[in-house]
Design a protein around this motif. Structure first.
Motif, PDB file in Angstrom:
ATOM      1  N   GLU A 202       0.844  -1.206   0.000  1.00 44.11           N
ATOM      2  CA  GLU A 202       0.000   0.000   0.000  1.00 44.11           C
ATOM      3  C   GLU A 202       0.875   1.250   0.000  1.00 44.11           C
ATOM      4  OE1 GLU A 202      -3.078   0.088  -0.555  1.00 44.11           O
ATOM      5  OE2 GLU A 202      -4.198  -1.469   0.478  1.00 44.11           O
ATOM      6  N   LEU A 203       1.908   1.246   0.852  1.00 42.46           N
ATOM      7  CA  LEU A 203       2.779   2.431   0.927  1.00 42.46           C
ATOM      8  C   LEU A 203       3.460   2.696  -0.413  1.00 42.46           C
ATOM      9  CD1 LEU A 203       4.839   2.317   4.248  1.00 42.46           C
ATOM     10  CD2 LEU A 203       3.043   3.911   3.587  1.00 42.46           C
ATOM     11  N   ALA A 204       3.996   1.627  -1.017  1.00 42.81           N
ATOM     12  CA  ALA A 204       4.717   1.803  -2.283  1.00 42.81           C
ATOM     13  C   ALA A 204       3.761   2.272  -3.364  1.00 42.81           C
ATOM     14  CB  ALA A 204       5.383   0.490  -2.688  1.00 42.81           C
ATOM     15  N   SER A 205       2.588   1.665  -3.431  1.00 42.04           N
ATOM     16  CA  SER A 205       1.688   2.063  -4.523  1.00 42.04           C
ATOM     17  C   SER A 205       1.083   3.433  -4.263  1.00 42.04           C
ATOM     18  CB  SER A 205       0.611   1.011  -4.765  1.00 42.04           C
ATOM     19  OG  SER A 205      -0.186   0.900  -3.636  1.00 42.04           O
ATOM     20  N   VAL A 251       6.869 -12.298  16.400  1.00 41.44           N
ATOM     21  CA  VAL A 251       6.238 -11.800  15.182  1.00 41.44           C
ATOM     22  C   VAL A 251       6.097 -10.286  15.322  1.00 41.44           C
ATOM     23  CG1 VAL A 251       5.007 -13.918  14.585  1.00 41.44           C
ATOM     24  CG2 VAL A 251       3.900 -12.228  16.058  1.00 41.44           C
ATOM     25  N   MET A 252       5.758  -9.631  14.240  1.00 36.35           N
ATOM     26  CA  MET A 252       5.788  -8.153  14.303  1.00 36.35           C
ATOM     27  C   MET A 252       4.659  -7.576  15.139  1.00 36.35           C
ATOM     28  SD  MET A 252       4.672  -6.676  10.590  1.00 36.35           S
ATOM     29  CE  MET A 252       5.654  -7.881   9.751  1.00 36.35           C
ATOM     30  N   GLU A 253       4.954  -6.422  15.677  1.00 37.37           N
ATOM     31  CA  GLU A 253       3.975  -5.723  16.494  1.00 37.37           C
ATOM     32  C   GLU A 253       2.869  -5.188  15.572  1.00 37.37           C
ATOM     33  OE1 GLU A 253       3.928  -1.618  19.106  1.00 37.37           O
ATOM     34  OE2 GLU A 253       5.581  -2.080  17.763  1.00 37.37           O
ATOM     35  N   GLN A 254       1.629  -5.389  15.985  1.00 32.25           N
ATOM     36  CA  GLN A 254       0.511  -4.877  15.176  1.00 32.25           C
ATOM     37  C   GLN A 254       0.226  -3.445  15.618  1.00 32.25           C
ATOM     38  OE1 GLN A 254      -2.137  -6.698  13.282  1.00 32.25           O
ATOM     39  NE2 GLN A 254      -0.733  -8.406  12.992  1.00 32.25           N
ATOM     40  N   VAL A 255       0.204  -2.534  14.692  1.00 38.30           N
ATOM     41  CA  VAL A 255      -0.160  -1.165  15.068  1.00 38.30           C
ATOM     42  C   VAL A 255      -1.345  -0.732  14.201  1.00 38.30           C
ATOM     43  CG1 VAL A 255       2.169  -0.497  15.769  1.00 38.30           C
ATOM     44  CG2 VAL A 255       1.452  -0.153  13.412  1.00 38.30           C
ATOM     45  N   VAL A 256      -2.078   0.243  14.700  1.00 38.12           N
ATOM     46  CA  VAL A 256      -3.256   0.669  13.932  1.00 38.12           C
ATOM     47  C   VAL A 256      -2.786   1.424  12.692  1.00 38.12           C
ATOM     48  CG1 VAL A 256      -5.394   1.993  13.988  1.00 38.12           C
ATOM     49  CG2 VAL A 256      -4.621   0.781  16.029  1.00 38.12           C
ATOM     50  N   GLY A 354      -3.582  -2.722  11.440  1.00 38.79           N
ATOM     51  CA  GLY A 354      -4.495  -2.646  12.578  1.00 38.79           C
ATOM     52  C   GLY A 354      -5.839  -2.014  12.228  1.00 38.79           C
ATOM     53  N   MET A 355      -5.902  -1.363  11.069  1.00 32.22           N
ATOM     54  CA  MET A 355      -7.180  -0.746  10.672  1.00 32.22           C
ATOM     55  C   MET A 355      -8.258  -1.782  10.421  1.00 32.22           C
ATOM     56  SD  MET A 355      -6.417   2.303   8.068  1.00 32.22           S
ATOM     57  CE  MET A 355      -4.872   3.119   8.167  1.00 32.22           C
ATOM     58  N   ARG A 356      -7.813  -3.028  10.162  1.00 30.71           N
ATOM     59  CA  ARG A 356      -8.792  -4.106   9.956  1.00 30.71           C
ATOM     60  C   ARG A 356      -9.706  -4.232  11.168  1.00 30.71           C
ATOM     61  NH1 ARG A 356      -4.330  -8.208   8.548  1.00 30.71           N
ATOM     62  NH2 ARG A 356      -3.959  -7.765   6.364  1.00 30.71           N
ATOM     63  N   THR A 357      -9.145  -3.990  12.336  1.00 29.74           N
ATOM     64  CA  THR A 357      -9.927  -4.240  13.549  1.00 29.74           C
ATOM     65  C   THR A 357     -10.202  -2.978  14.362  1.00 29.74           C
ATOM     66  OG1 THR A 357      -7.799  -4.834  14.517  1.00 29.74           O
ATOM     67  CG2 THR A 357      -9.244  -6.652  13.868  1.00 29.74           C
ATOM     68  N   HIS A 358      -9.728  -1.833  13.877  1.00 30.51           N
ATOM     69  CA  HIS A 358      -9.981  -0.588  14.618  1.00 30.51           C
ATOM     70  C   HIS A 358     -10.769   0.380  13.754  1.00 30.51           C
ATOM     71  CE1 HIS A 358      -6.913  -2.031  17.324  1.00 30.51           C
ATOM     72  NE2 HIS A 358      -7.238  -1.069  18.170  1.00 30.51           N
ATOM     73  N   ASN A 375      -9.092  20.888   1.987  1.00 37.43           N
ATOM     74  CA  ASN A 375     -10.285  20.271   1.412  1.00 37.43           C
ATOM     75  C   ASN A 375      -9.964  18.889   0.837  1.00 37.43           C
ATOM     76  OD1 ASN A 375     -12.973  20.184   0.456  1.00 37.43           O
ATOM     77  ND2 ASN A 375     -12.218  20.688  -1.592  1.00 37.43           N
ATOM     78  N   ILE A 376     -10.853  17.932   1.089  1.00 36.03           N
ATOM     79  CA  ILE A 376     -10.665  16.585   0.529  1.00 36.03           C
ATOM     80  C   ILE A 376     -11.535  16.464  -0.720  1.00 36.03           C
ATOM     81  CG2 ILE A 376     -10.858  14.107   0.980  1.00 36.03           C
ATOM     82  CD1 ILE A 376     -10.737  14.761   3.985  1.00 36.03           C
ATOM     83  N   GLN A 377     -10.877  16.123  -1.844  1.00 33.37           N
ATOM     84  CA  GLN A 377     -11.624  16.058  -3.120  1.00 33.37           C
ATOM     85  C   GLN A 377     -12.158  14.668  -3.420  1.00 33.37           C
ATOM     86  OE1 GLN A 377      -8.804  17.436  -6.034  1.00 33.37           O
ATOM     87  NE2 GLN A 377      -8.440  19.357  -4.980  1.00 33.37           N
ATOM     88  N   MET A 378     -11.415  13.650  -2.999  1.00 31.66           N
ATOM     89  CA  MET A 378     -11.848  12.263  -3.232  1.00 31.66           C
ATOM     90  C   MET A 378     -11.372  11.422  -2.060  1.00 31.66           C
ATOM     91  SD  MET A 378     -10.520  11.791  -7.168  1.00 31.66           S
ATOM     92  CE  MET A 378     -11.320  10.281  -7.641  1.00 31.66           C
ATOM     93  N   ILE A 379     -12.108  10.362  -1.770  1.00 31.60           N
ATOM     94  CA  ILE A 379     -11.695   9.470  -0.677  1.00 31.60           C
ATOM     95  C   ILE A 379     -11.827   8.037  -1.179  1.00 31.60           C
ATOM     96  CG2 ILE A 379     -12.276   8.629   1.649  1.00 31.60           C
ATOM     97  CD1 ILE A 379     -13.707  11.351   2.079  1.00 31.60           C
ATOM     98  N   SER A 380     -10.869   7.180  -0.821  1.00 30.16           N
ATOM     99  CA  SER A 380     -11.102   5.756  -1.063  1.00 30.16           C
ATOM    100  C   SER A 380     -10.458   4.988   0.081  1.00 30.16           C
ATOM    101  CB  SER A 380     -10.538   5.306  -2.410  1.00 30.16           C
ATOM    102  OG  SER A 380      -9.173   5.059  -2.299  1.00 30.16           O
ATOM    103  N   THR A 381     -10.985   3.804   0.352  1.00 31.43           N
ATOM    104  CA  THR A 381     -10.442   3.037   1.466  1.00 31.43           C
ATOM    105  C   THR A 381     -10.223   1.595   1.040  1.00 31.43           C
ATOM    106  OG1 THR A 381     -12.651   2.457   2.223  1.00 31.43           O
ATOM    107  CG2 THR A 381     -11.654   4.385   3.224  1.00 31.43           C
ATOM    108  N   SER A 382      -9.278   0.933   1.702  1.00 33.91           N
ATOM    109  CA  SER A 382      -9.178  -0.519   1.604  1.00 33.91           C
ATOM    110  C   SER A 382      -9.175  -0.982   3.046  1.00 33.91           C
ATOM    111  CB  SER A 382      -7.889  -0.931   0.886  1.00 33.91           C
ATOM    112  OG  SER A 382      -6.795  -0.847   1.774  1.00 33.91           O
ATOM    113  N   GLU A 383      -9.023  -2.289   3.244  1.00 28.69           N
ATOM    114  CA  GLU A 383      -9.039  -2.834   4.601  1.00 28.69           C
ATOM    115  C   GLU A 383      -7.974  -2.188   5.483  1.00 28.69           C
ATOM    116  OE1 GLU A 383      -8.079  -6.922   4.528  1.00 28.69           O
ATOM    117  OE2 GLU A 383      -9.640  -7.425   5.974  1.00 28.69           O
TER     118      GLU A 383
END
Ligand code: ADP
Ligand code: ASP
Ligand code: MG
Length: 412
Positions: A202-205, A251-256, A354-358, A375-383
């Motif tokens: 997600e970060l790279a794209s 294992v890695m720490e889960q953060v939001v 962590g956004m999956r569960t928060h 001002n926000i012109q467009m919004i999109s979300t994934s999990e």
């Protein structure tokens, strides 16, 4: 004995001194008992210079000859590095894409790696040689030179690591890891010790150019552990691994929220007054996908007038002129009212598994932007991500504000 693929970016091979420094690092890995395949980019600035030359003589340079031209920077750096390693007492051999049968598919200037047949590399490695491979380039089914898109040496490295089943792919660059935001924008950004493939994808794209997106796709598909680290010091960098990958028994720490990023390489295109009928989206987007133009966010507004709607989407800035031209034809064919393009936008993203569960991350992000009058012109979300298109001039301010609001930085 383990096999390591090491990739050195443009800054890391930006001068002959730096190439000698890379040679020393490679030899240190050999002395530590590893087999080493090195992938290098062109020397810093070289690819840009070649692109400028192409643009000086052609208004539409991005075809076969463009790739012949821009792939040449890597031919220089592999030869110099192989010479430097040999001079320093090692044994190295350089390879271009056709020699390792790195086949690509897709269009010129943004080809995709399809396969690699690397028996020649295995032979060289078994004879104790260091293989120095040109990043960024491939060869299509006609035998023509292709390139993998800007930043494509990362993908060469990870694809080779997958093909050779290397133990790790080390990406040496001019920062010492993946940070919670671009350290050039946010002074107190924090180095991330471990980040999941999905978050890194997600970060790279979404604009964090420290890794090319396709390299992360390869890493995820073939579970290649990627270690992003500095070519200027020995410090431990950031590991890009599966969420359940254990290191030192943990294992890695889960953060939001893991990181904030911003992409200023996108443009927004709006189609106004499109007839609201079945099949319209297909007719709009098919000609773009035929030209391999990647469309990211898409918003179709509720109709303002009976039977008509507006359709807005984003494309890479490099493709915006072509996309706009295609849309003018589409407008005519569909009887829509018009096209508007805006290159002055930025796409801001907040990423974290962590956004999956928060819940509440999006609301907080909207609150922060509103408090700063953005001002926000467009919004999109994934999990695991929220993206917002804003005016480009606010991009750095917005990254800093979100980074602070989600408390991602080091204490200063
Ligand atoms: P190379 O030439 O080694 O491939 P790049 O310039 O492609 O290097 O990528 C490294 C750059 O990525 C850094 O200098 C940094 O400014 C930028 N970058 C953007 N976002 C991030 C991030 N979240 N973490 C680290 N670096 C980032
Ligand atoms: N030299 C190419 C570029 O500048 C590939 C790379 O650096 O990864 O985009
Ligand atoms: Mg890069």
């Amino acid at each position: 004995m383990s096999l390591i693929v090491q990739k050195f970016g443009g800054t890391s091979v930006g001068s002959t001194d730096r190439i000698q420094n890379v040679a020393q690092r490679v030899l240190a890995a050999r002395r530590a008992g590893h087999q080493v395949v090195v992938v290098v980019s062109a020397m810093a600035g070289d690819t840009n210079r070649l692109v400028t030359l192409a643009q000086a003589v052609s208004s539409q340079p991005f075809g076969r000859e463009y790739d012949v031209l821009v792939a040449s920077g890597e031919q220089v750096s592999i030869a110099l590095l192989a010479l430097a390693i040999n001079e320093a007492g090692g044994k190295a051999r350089s390879f271009l894409a056709h020699q390792i049968r790195l086949r690509t598919e897709g269009v010129h200037a943004k080809a995709r790696v399809a396969s690699i047949e690397a028996p020649i590399l295995s032979d060289a490695l078994s004879q104790g040689e260091v293989c120095v491979v040109a990043g960024f380039q491939g060869m299509n089914e006609r035998g023509d030179i292709t390139t993998l898109g800007r930043g494509g040496s990362d993908t060469t490295a990870v694809a080779l690591a997958a093909a050779l089943e290397a133990d790790v792919c080390e990406i040496y660059t001019d920062v010492d890891g993946v940070y919670t935001a671009d350290p050039r924008i946010v002074g107190n950004a924090r180095k991330i010790e471990r980040i999941s493939y999905e978050e890194m994808l997600e970060l790279a794209s979404m604009g964090a150019k420290v890794l090319q997106t396709r390299s992360v796709e390869f890493a995820l598909k073939y579970l290649v552990p990627v270690h992003v680290r500095s070519s200027f010091d020995e410090s431990e960098g950031s590991w890009v691994v599966a969420e359940d990958y254990e290191m030192d028994g943990e294992v890695m720490e889960q953060v939001v929220v893991r990181a904030v990023t911003c992409d200023t390489n996108e443009a927004r295109i709006s189609l106004i007054g499109v007839p609201d009928q079945p099949g319209i989206a297909y007719k709009v987007f098919r000609p773009l996908s035929e030209r391999e133009i990647v469309v990211d966010m898409i918003i179709q507004n509720a109709s303002r007038e009976e039977g008509r709607t507006d359709l807005t989407f984003t494309v890479p800035k490099a493709d915006a002129t072509e996309a706009e031209g295609i849309m003018h034809d589409v407008v005519e064919a569909l009887g829509a009212r018009g096209v508007k393009a805006d290159a002055g936008v930025a796409k801001l993203s907040v990423v974290g598994v962590g956004m999956r569960t928060h819940s509440g991350v999006a609301t907080r992000a909207f609150e922060v932007l509103s408090a700063n009058g953005i001002n926000i012109q467009m919004i999109s979300t994934s999990e695991i991500k929220i993206s917002m298109v804003i005016a480009e001039r606010f991009s750095e301010l917005a990254v800093r504000c979100l980074h602070e609001a989600f408390e991602l930085g080091t204490d200063t």
